[in-house]
Design a protein around this motif. Structure first.
Motif, PDB file in Angstrom:
ATOM      1  N   ILE A 152       0.839  -1.202   0.000  1.00 42.24           N
ATOM      2  CA  ILE A 152       0.000   0.000   0.000  1.00 42.24           C
ATOM      3  C   ILE A 152       0.873   1.251   0.000  1.00 42.24           C
ATOM      4  N   VAL A 153       1.916   1.244   0.804  1.00 46.89           N
ATOM      5  CA  VAL A 153       2.819   2.399   0.867  1.00 46.89           C
ATOM      6  C   VAL A 153       3.394   2.684  -0.522  1.00 46.89           C
ATOM      7  N   GLU A 154       3.787   1.658  -1.227  1.00 45.68           N
ATOM      8  CA  GLU A 154       4.302   1.841  -2.592  1.00 45.68           C
ATOM      9  C   GLU A 154       3.246   2.457  -3.493  1.00 45.68           C
ATOM     10  N   ALA A 155       2.017   2.002  -3.384  1.00 43.98           N
ATOM     11  CA  ALA A 155       0.931   2.520  -4.228  1.00 43.98           C
ATOM     12  C   ALA A 155       0.587   3.969  -3.897  1.00 43.98           C
ATOM     13  N   LEU A 156       0.885   4.408  -2.679  1.00 43.22           N
ATOM     14  CA  LEU A 156       0.523   5.755  -2.227  1.00 43.22           C
ATOM     15  C   LEU A 156       1.671   6.756  -2.310  1.00 43.22           C
ATOM     16  N   ALA A 157       2.740   6.386  -2.972  1.00 43.36           N
ATOM     17  CA  ALA A 157       3.960   7.205  -2.969  1.00 43.36           C
ATOM     18  C   ALA A 157       3.713   8.672  -3.314  1.00 43.36           C
ATOM     19  N   ASP A 158       2.745   8.957  -4.168  1.00 41.86           N
ATOM     20  CA  ASP A 158       2.508  10.335  -4.596  1.00 41.86           C
ATOM     21  C   ASP A 158       1.731  11.177  -3.590  1.00 41.86           C
ATOM     22  N   ILE A 159       1.070  10.549  -2.632  1.00 40.12           N
ATOM     23  CA  ILE A 159       0.226  11.354  -1.729  1.00 40.12           C
ATOM     24  C   ILE A 159       0.639  11.289  -0.264  1.00 40.12           C
ATOM     25  N   VAL A 160       1.635  10.490   0.062  1.00 36.40           N
ATOM     26  CA  VAL A 160       2.098  10.456   1.452  1.00 36.40           C
ATOM     27  C   VAL A 160       3.167  11.518   1.676  1.00 36.40           C
ATOM     28  N   THR A 161       3.310  11.904   2.933  1.00 37.95           N
ATOM     29  CA  THR A 161       4.383  12.823   3.303  1.00 37.95           C
ATOM     30  C   THR A 161       5.223  12.152   4.391  1.00 37.95           C
ATOM     31  N   TYR A 162       6.456  12.583   4.482  1.00 33.93           N
ATOM     32  CA  TYR A 162       7.359  12.064   5.496  1.00 33.93           C
ATOM     33  C   TYR A 162       7.643  13.169   6.496  1.00 33.93           C
ATOM     34  N   LYS A 163       7.803  12.755   7.747  1.00 34.67           N
ATOM     35  CA  LYS A 163       8.098  13.724   8.804  1.00 34.67           C
ATOM     36  C   LYS A 163       9.154  13.123   9.714  1.00 34.67           C
ATOM     37  N   ASP A 164      10.158  13.932  10.020  1.00 35.01           N
ATOM     38  CA  ASP A 164      11.190  13.527  10.964  1.00 35.01           C
ATOM     39  C   ASP A 164      10.871  14.139  12.319  1.00 35.01           C
ATOM     40  N   ILE A 165      10.944  13.310  13.357  1.00 38.15           N
ATOM     41  CA  ILE A 165      10.612  13.736  14.710  1.00 38.15           C
ATOM     42  C   ILE A 165      11.808  13.411  15.601  1.00 38.15           C
ATOM     43  N   ILE A 203      -2.235  16.040  23.425  1.00 38.41           N
ATOM     44  CA  ILE A 203      -3.559  15.938  24.027  1.00 38.41           C
ATOM     45  C   ILE A 203      -4.322  17.211  23.677  1.00 38.41           C
ATOM     46  N   GLY A 204      -5.555  17.049  23.211  1.00 32.14           N
ATOM     47  CA  GLY A 204      -6.386  18.188  22.813  1.00 32.14           C
ATOM     48  C   GLY A 204      -6.361  18.474  21.320  1.00 32.14           C
ATOM     49  N   GLU A 205      -5.402  17.906  20.588  1.00 27.52           N
ATOM     50  CA  GLU A 205      -5.353  18.074  19.140  1.00 27.52           C
ATOM     51  C   GLU A 205      -6.217  17.014  18.468  1.00 27.52           C
ATOM     52  N   VAL A 206      -6.654  17.320  17.254  1.00 23.90           N
ATOM     53  CA  VAL A 206      -7.403  16.361  16.461  1.00 23.90           C
ATOM     54  C   VAL A 206      -6.436  15.693  15.488  1.00 23.90           C
ATOM     55  N   CYS A 207      -6.436  14.386  15.481  1.00 23.16           N
ATOM     56  CA  CYS A 207      -5.577  13.621  14.576  1.00 23.16           C
ATOM     57  C   CYS A 207      -6.263  13.532  13.217  1.00 23.16           C
ATOM     58  N   ASP A 208      -5.576  14.008  12.178  1.00 21.41           N
ATOM     59  CA  ASP A 208      -6.174  13.974  10.842  1.00 21.41           C
ATOM     60  C   ASP A 208      -5.311  13.167   9.874  1.00 21.41           C
ATOM     61  N   TYR A 209      -4.671  12.115  10.383  1.00 21.13           N
ATOM     62  CA  TYR A 209      -3.792  11.302   9.546  1.00 21.13           C
ATOM     63  C   TYR A 209      -3.693   9.884  10.088  1.00 21.13           C
ATOM     64  N   VAL A 210      -3.239   9.011   9.205  1.00 19.27           N
ATOM     65  CA  VAL A 210      -2.775   7.680   9.582  1.00 19.27           C
ATOM     66  C   VAL A 210      -1.302   7.677   9.235  1.00 19.27           C
ATOM     67  N   THR A 230      12.945   9.655  15.005  1.00 16.55           N
ATOM     68  CA  THR A 230      11.994   8.807  14.285  1.00 16.55           C
ATOM     69  C   THR A 230      11.580   9.474  12.976  1.00 16.55           C
ATOM     70  N   ARG A 231      11.371   8.649  11.968  1.00 21.33           N
ATOM     71  CA  ARG A 231      10.836   9.117  10.683  1.00 21.33           C
ATOM     72  C   ARG A 231       9.515   8.388  10.450  1.00 21.33           C
ATOM     73  N   VAL A 232       8.471   9.162  10.179  1.00 16.48           N
ATOM     74  CA  VAL A 232       7.158   8.579   9.923  1.00 16.48           C
ATOM     75  C   VAL A 232       6.663   8.974   8.541  1.00 16.48           C
ATOM     76  N   LEU A 233       5.801   8.154   8.023  1.00 17.81           N
ATOM     77  CA  LEU A 233       5.095   8.421   6.778  1.00 17.81           C
ATOM     78  C   LEU A 233       3.665   8.742   7.181  1.00 17.81           C
ATOM     79  N   LEU A 234       3.078   9.774   6.593  1.00 19.51           N
ATOM     80  CA  LEU A 234       1.714  10.174   6.948  1.00 19.51           C
ATOM     81  C   LEU A 234       0.850  10.264   5.698  1.00 19.51           C
TER      82      LEU A 234
END
Length: 186
Positions: free
Chosen positions: A10-23, A32-39, A92-96
């Motif tokens: 799935i990650v391969e199929a979504l390459a054009d619309i995912v973003t990466y974030k380094d934390i 706490i108190g924020e709304v999560c708008d991603y997987v 950590t590096r995440v894909l969103l």
């Protein structure tokens, strides 16, 4: 989530619309108190999801290691503010994938609807596993369960976080480990 094989495809199929974030270690991804708008998916590193109990003590709810999927699913579905926080245990590096793009995919084909159902099934089963873990196991059984089923958590996560995940103090975890080690020797 345990279904890491189909997730890679799935990650391969979504390459054009995912973003990466380094934390950075200790940095908060979801407050706490924020709304999560991603997987998201952990690409490198590890995350801890925790909540504050009635006394303000932080309690580990879940850990996400390499290739694990994470989200605050209730917030994703309903727009409800999170009662949990997600923080990086190490750099950590995440894909969103953001909610709009994800839900657009669901609308685009039966294939993506099936993927969405598989994802929600896995989230439900992980939540049920956590509930069963807390309701039906003693702290020692919880530790043994981690050793048997999720040993990578024991290798990558600090003992104080594992203790709070199991529902005990770090000193009690040390006693459990010592007791288990001594029974192995006899």
């Amino acid at each position: 989530m345990k279904n890491k094989v189909w997730v890679d495809e799935i990650v391969e199929a979504l390459a054009d619309i995912v973003t990466y974030k380094d934390i950075k270690k200790g940095e908060t991804l979801l407050k706490i108190g924020e709304v999560c708008d991603y997987v998201g998916r952990v690409e490198v590193g590890s995350l801890r999801m925790f909540y504050l109990d009635a006394e303000g003590k932080d309690t580990s709810f879940s850990f996400f290691l390499k290739k694990d999927i994470f989200t605050h699913y209730e917030g994703l579905l309903t727009g409800t503010a999170s009662l949990m926080e997600i923080v990086a245990l190490v750099d950590t590096r995440v894909l969103l994938i953001h909610k709009k793009e994800l839900f657009d995919l669901y609308e685009s084909s039966f294939y993506w609807q099936k993927i969405g159902r598989l994802m929600s099934d896995a989230i439900f089963l992980n939540a049920k596993e956590r509930i069963d873990f807390l309701l039906f196991y003693t702290p020692e059984q919880r530790y043994i369960y981690l050793q048997t089923h999720q040993s990578s958590i024991l290798e990558e996560v600090a003992q104080k976080h594992i203790a709070s995940y199991i529902g005990i103090q770090p000193q009690s975890l040390s006693r459990i480990k010592k007791r288990l080690d001594s029974t192995k020797l006899t």
